[in-house]
Scaffold this motif. Structure first.
Motif, PDB file in Angstrom:
ATOM      1  N   ALA A  10       0.632  -0.963   0.048  1.00  0.00           N
ATOM      2  CA  ALA A  10      -0.117  -0.110   0.005  1.00  0.00           C
ATOM      3  C   ALA A  10       0.793   1.152  -0.155  1.00  0.00           C
ATOM      4  N   GLU A  11       1.838   1.168   0.299  1.00  0.00           N
ATOM      5  CA  GLU A  11       3.076   2.529   0.169  1.00  0.00           C
ATOM      6  C   GLU A  11       3.066   3.058  -0.887  1.00  0.00           C
ATOM      7  N   GLY A  16      -1.664   1.327  -3.010  1.00  0.00           N
ATOM      8  CA  GLY A  16      -3.152   2.174  -2.343  1.00  0.00           C
ATOM      9  C   GLY A  16      -4.955   1.706  -2.584  1.00  0.00           C
ATOM     10  N   VAL A  17      -4.559   2.112  -3.604  1.00  0.00           N
ATOM     11  CA  VAL A  17      -5.941   2.960  -4.283  1.00  0.00           C
ATOM     12  C   VAL A  17      -6.618   1.373  -4.245  1.00  0.00           C
ATOM     13  N   GLY A  20      -7.703  -0.539  -1.464  1.00  0.00           N
ATOM     14  CA  GLY A  20      -8.519  -0.028  -0.591  1.00  0.00           C
ATOM     15  C   GLY A  20     -10.281  -0.828  -0.867  1.00  0.00           C
ATOM     16  N   LYS A  21     -10.400  -0.959  -2.531  1.00  0.00           N
ATOM     17  CA  LYS A  21     -11.131  -0.912  -3.289  1.00  0.00           C
ATOM     18  C   LYS A  21     -11.251  -2.456  -2.801  1.00  0.00           C
ATOM     19  N   GLN A  22     -10.398  -3.404  -3.393  1.00  0.00           N
ATOM     20  CA  GLN A  22      -9.955  -4.898  -3.165  1.00  0.00           C
ATOM     21  C   GLN A  22     -11.132  -5.062  -1.318  1.00  0.00           C
ATOM     22  N   LEU A  23     -10.703  -4.589  -0.494  1.00  0.00           N
ATOM     23  CA  LEU A  23     -10.744  -4.092   0.637  1.00  0.00           C
ATOM     24  C   LEU A  23     -12.469  -4.035   1.348  1.00  0.00           C
TER      25      LEU A  23
END
Length: 95
Positions: A10-11, A16-17, A20-23
């Motif tokens: 995510a760094e 990171g985007v 985030g969408k995957q989570l």
């Protein structure tokens, strides 16, 4: 030269985007799994938490009203709203 693995976390702003969408997707999928049985029916808990939003007699659909009358009467039927998949926003969403 850095390896591709160094850019997988995510760094990396683009990653990171994506992560985030995957989570979000995984959280929604887990919430949906709690709402349905393995056969695709609503769970008893989901049904218990549902709210009637329209009486069966007010659906304005003569085909449904005829079906309802043949299956116990229009008064026991209705349109229901089930709870949202993820009713609680993440803690940082309120911030």
């Amino acid at each position: 030269m850095p390896s591709g693995a160094e850019f997988g976390g995510a760094e990396n702003a683009a990653n990171g985007v994506r992560l985030g969408k995957q989570l979000e997707y995984e959280a929604d999928a887990a919430a949906a799994a709690k709402m349905f049985t393995k056969d695709g029916d609503l769970t008893a808990d989901t049904i218990a938490r549902s709210q009637k939003i329209t009486e069966g007699s007010k659906l304005d659909n003569p085909h449904l009203e005829k079906y309802f009358e043949a299956h116990g009467g229009v008064d026991q039927w209705g349109k229901y709203a089930t709870p949202r998949l993820n009713p609680d926003p993440p803690a940082d969403a309120c911030g």
